[in-house]
Design an enzyme around this catalytic site. Structure first.
Site, PDB file in Angstrom:
ATOM      1  CE  LYS A 282      -4.624   0.674   1.685  1.00 44.60           C
ATOM      2  NZ  LYS A 282      -6.034   0.256   2.226  1.00 44.60           N
ATOM      3  CD  GLU A 369     -19.791  -3.671   7.188  1.00 46.83           C
ATOM      4  OE1 GLU A 369     -19.954  -4.848   6.398  1.00 46.83           O
ATOM      5  OE2 GLU A 369     -18.939  -2.869   7.004  1.00 46.83           O
ATOM      6  NE  ARG A 397     -22.729  -5.103   1.556  1.00 45.67           N
ATOM      7  CZ  ARG A 397     -21.341  -5.117   1.267  1.00 45.67           C
ATOM      8  NH1 ARG A 397     -20.430  -5.613   2.002  1.00 45.67           N
ATOM      9  NH2 ARG A 397     -21.031  -5.092  -0.016  1.00 45.67           N
TER      10      ARG A 397
END
Ligand SMILES: Cc1ncc(C[n+]2csc(CCOP(=O)(O)OP(=O)(O)O)c2C)c(N)n1
Length: 636
Positions: A282, A369, A397
C-alpha cells in the site's frame, strides 16, 4: 518531455506499447495520482499499490471485451487513468466531476458499480454465468483485496465459484491491510502463505547447504523432514482455495510487471476458476504513504515534498466521531460490561482510541457488518452492553441481523451510526441517508439523533440506559463548536425540545444536526414576517406525542427537516403520529432527500442542493407558508 501516459486514451493504446515501456507508464500514473490526490484528497495508498496490477490486467486482457470487476472501487484510479478518463482525472470526487469509484454510467470499462466492499467475486461470477448463457467467450476477472476477503459476501461468492467452476480469474490483491491492519483468521492464513514462500526459499537454501555437508547427511535429513512436516501447510500455498475448487497460483510480487503479465497469460489459459494471489505494498512508490499505510488509505490534501497534511490555521471543533468515542470511553470506565465493535473502521469511528484504553473490550471483526451485529446480539444475551459503531451506509448490510438477531429479542445493543446523512465526496454509495427509514421499522428499537456534539455525549449515555436496541446517528466531520457540558446526562426517552417559540401556527420539526440550521432559518424568517416554532426532535422513534399534540393543531403548517430520505424517514414518522392521534387540518411539508441518489461533492454543496442549510430551509418554509395561506410576507 511528452509523457507516455498522454498517448494512452484507452487500453488499446496501452497494448500497442512494448512491454519494456510499461514501467515508465507505471511511473507516470503514480506521479499523476500523487499530484491530483495531494491537492484534492481521496483514496491514495491502495491506488499506488495497484498500478502494475492494473497495467498488467489491461495489457493481457482485451478490455472492454474482457470484463474486469473491481471490488469496492476505491483503488480504480490507475484504471480510470488508462480507460479514457485521464483528462477528467483532476475532477475526481468533485461536484460534477468523475467518481472516486467505478461507475457504469461513467465508462464501459466500469463493469459493476461499487463503493461497499466484498461484491466483486459474486458480481464477476454473475457476469461469467451471463456470458456462458449467451455462449460468448470473453474473460471475466474479479479483483479484490485481502480486506474485502474478510467480508462474508466474498466467501459466499467463492463458495459458488468453486461449485459452478466457470472460467474466471480471481485476483487477490494482498497488501496485508484493510484500512487498518487486516484482522482475522483468513488474513492470518494469507500471511502464512507468504511466510511459507519465504520458508520455501529458506528450505531450498538449507537443502543446498546440507548436501554440501558430508557424513552427517542422514541425521540432518531426518531433522529436515520433521521441520517440513510441521510446516506442511506452509509449503503448499493456497490449499484452502484449491480445496474449494479454485486453482491457486502464487503468491507473486505484485509490482513485477513481467511476472504479472506472464502469470495472467498462464491463468487465462486455464479453463475454470483460478485465483492469482498477488502481494502489493500500500502506498508503493511514495515513501510517506508506504510508511503510513493507515493514513494513506484515504487522505485530505497534503504537501508532496514532506507528506504533511495541510491543516487549516483555525482551531477546529471536535469531530462527532471523537466525541462519541470519548463518551463511550468515559462510560466504559464506570461500566465494565460495555464493549465496542467495529467492522474494519477503527480509525474512521475513532474506536481505535477506545481499543487502546480497553484492548480486551474492543473487537474489530473485519469488513463484516452482518457478523458484527449478530456477534453483538450474542454478547448482549450474556449481559454485556455492546456498542457497534458502524457507518450508516454500511449498516445497511446488516438489515436482517438488526431485525433477526437483535430487535426481535429486544437485546440492548447500541448502534452508533457514524457518517449519517450526506457523507460528501464518496458519493451515492456512502451517504448515510436511509437509516432513519430502515431502523424505525423494527419494534423495540429506539432511534435518536443529536443536534450537536454536546447532545451527542448525552445521547451516548442515554443509549446505554434504555434497556432496548438503540441507535444514534451523527454526521461526518466536526461539531458546531458548542460548549460541552462537564457531565454526560441522560435525556428523557422520546422527548424533544422546543428551541424556538414562535407566535405563528408554523412549526419546524427538525432532527439531528438540522436543528441548528432550522433555528437559523426561523430567525431569518422572523424578520420577514413568519414567526415559526422550532423543535429539536431528538428522537425519530418514539416521536414525542406531546409536541405533536401541541403543534400539529388545526390550521398548522408543519415543516419537517432531516438529513435523510423523505420516504419512510423522520418526516414520515411525524406525519404518521399526527394521523395516529387523529389530528386533522394540518398541512405538512417535508425537507430531506427526495427519491433520487445523491451524487458526490462537498457536504456543504450537497446540503445546499437539497435545501438542508439555513437559507434553503428558510426559502422552502417561506414558499410553503405563502402557497398554503395568504399570510403576508415581507419580501426579502
Ligand atoms: C461494506 C463495507 N464496509 C466498510 C467499507 C470501508 N472500506 C473501504 S476500503 C476498505 C478496506 C478494503 O481493504 P482491501 O479490500 O484489502 O483493499 P485495499 O484498500 O487494501 O486495497 C474498507 C474497510 C466498505 N467500503 N464497505
Amino acid at each position: 518531455m511528452s509523457k507516455l501516459l498522454d498517448s494512452i486514451d484507452s487500453p488499446h493504446d496501452l497494448r500497442k506499447l512494448d512491454r519494456a515501456r510499461l514501467p515508465q507508464v507505471a511511473q507516470e500514473i503514480r506521479e499523476r495520482i500523487i499530484e491530483v490526490v495531494s491537492q484534492l484528497g481521496g483514496h491514495f495508498g491502495g491506488n499506488l499499490g495497484v498500478v502494475e496490477l492494473t497495467l498488467a490486467l489491461h495489457y493481457v486482457f482485451q478490455t472492454p471485451r474482457d470484463q474486469i470487476v473491481w471490488d469496492t472501487g476505491h483503488q480504480s484510479y490507475p484504471h480510470k487513468l488508462i480507460t479514457g478518463r485521464r483528462d477528467q482525472f483532476h475532477t475526481i470526487r468533485q461536484h460534477d466531476g468523475i467518481s472516486g469509484f467505478c461507475k457504469r454510467e461513467e465508462s464501459i470499462y466500469d463493469v459493476f458499480n461499487a463503493g461497499h466492499a466484498s461484491t466483486a467475486i459474486s458480481a464477476a461470477l454473475g457476469v461469467a454465468v451471463g456470458r456462458d448463457f449467451r455462449k460468448e467467450d470473453y474473460d471475466v476477472v474479479a479483483i479484490f483485496g485481502d480486506g474485502a476477503l474478510s467480508g462474508g459476501l466474498s466467501l459466499e461468492g467463492l463458495n459458488q465459484v468453486g461449485h459452478l467452476k466457470r472460467k474466471m480469474l480471481l485476483v487477490l490483491n494482498d497488501n496485508d491491510m484493510s484500512i487498518s491492519t487486516n484482522v482475522g483468521a483468513i488474513s492470518g492464513y494469507l500471511n502464512q502463505i507468504i511466510k511459507g514462500q519465504r520458508y520455501n526459499k529458506l528450505k531450498d537454501l538449507a537443502r543446498g547447504v546440507m548436501e554440501r555437508i558430508p557424513v552427517v547427511g542422514g541425521r540432518i535429513h531426518e531433522i529436515a523432514s520433521d521441520v517440513e512436516e510441521t510446516f506442511k501447510h506452509l509449503v503448499v500455498p493456497g490449499t484452502l482455495f484449491e480445496e474449494l475448487g479454485v486453482r491457486y497460483l502464487g503468491p507473486f510480487d505484485g509490482h513485477d510487471l513481467d511476472l504479472l503479465i506472464e502469470t495472467f497469460e498462464k491463468a487465462k489459459a486455464y479453463d475454470g476458476p483460478v485465483l492469482v494471489h498477488v502481494i502489493t505494498k500500500k502506498g508503493k512508490g511514495y515513501v510517506p504513504a508506504e510508511n503510513k499505510p493507515i493514513w494513506s488509505h484515504g487522505v485530505t490534501p497534503f504537501d508532496i515534498a514532506s507528506g504533511e497534511v495541510k491543516k487549516s490555521s483555525k482551531p477546529a471543533p471536535p469531530k462527532f466521531q471523537d466525541v462519541f468515542a470519548k463518551s463511550l470511553g468515559e462510560l466504559a470506565k464506570r461500566d465494565e460490561k460495555i464493549v465496542a465493535i467495529t467492522a474494519a473502521m477503527p480509525e474512521g469511528t475513532s474506536l481505535d482510541k477506545f481499543g487502546k484504553a480497553f484492548p480486551e473490550r474492543m473487537f474489530d471483526v473485519g469488513i463484516a457488518e452482518e457478523h458484527a451485529i449478530t456477534f453483538a446480539g450474542g454478547m448482549a444475551t450474556q449481559g454485556m452492553k455492546p456498542c457497534a459503531a458502524i457507518y450508516s451506509t454500511f449498516l445497511q448490510r446488516a438489515f436482517d441481523q438488526v431485525f433477526h438477531d437483535v430487535t426481535i429479542m429486544d437485546l440492548p445493543v447500541v448502534f452508533a451510526l457514524d457518517r449519517a446523512g450526506i457523507a460528501g465526496a464518496d458519493g451515492p454509495t456512502h451517504h448515510g441517508i436511509y437509516d432513519m427509514a430502515y431502523l424505525r421499522l423494527f419494534p423495540n428499537m429506539l432511534c435518536m439523533a443529536p443536534k450537536d456534539e454536546n447532545e451527542l455525549q448525552h445521547m451516548v449515555r442515554t443509549a446505554f440506559e434504555t434497556g432496548h436496541p438503540t441507535s444514534l446517528r451523527y454526521p461526518r466531520g466536526e461539531g458546531f463548536g458548542v460548549v460541552m457540558d462537564g457531565e454526560m446526562k441522560a435525556i428523557p426517552i422520546g422527548r424533544g425540545e422546543v428551541i424556538r417559540e414562535g407566535r405563528d401556527n408554523v412549526t419546524i420539526f427538525a432532527i439531528g444536526v438540522e436543528a441548528w440550521p432550522a433555528f437559523e432559518a426561523a430567525e431569518k424568517l422572523a424578520k420577514e414576517g413568519v414567526d415559526a416554532t422550532v423543535i429539536n426532535a431528538r428522537f425519530i422513534k418514539p416521536i414525542d406525542e406531546e409536541l405533536v399534540l401541541r403543534f400539529c393543531r388545526p390550521g398548522a403548517k408543519v415543516i419537517t427537516v432531516e438529513e435523510g430520505s423523505i420516504a419512510g424517514g423522520f418526516g414520515s414518522a411525524v406525519m404518521e403520529k399526527t394521523a395516529e392521534l387523529g389530528l386533522s387540518g394540518v398541512e405538512f411539508h417535508n425537507i430531506g432527500i427526495p427519491d433520487v441518489y445523491v451524487h458526490h461533492g462537498t457536504q456543504d454543496a450537497l446540503r445546499a442542493q437539497f435545501d438542508l442549510h439555513a437559507e434553503g430551509i428558510a426559502a422552502r418554509v417561506k414558499e410553503f407558508v405563502r402557497a398554503s395561506t395568504k399570510m403576508p410576507l415581507v419580501a426579502s
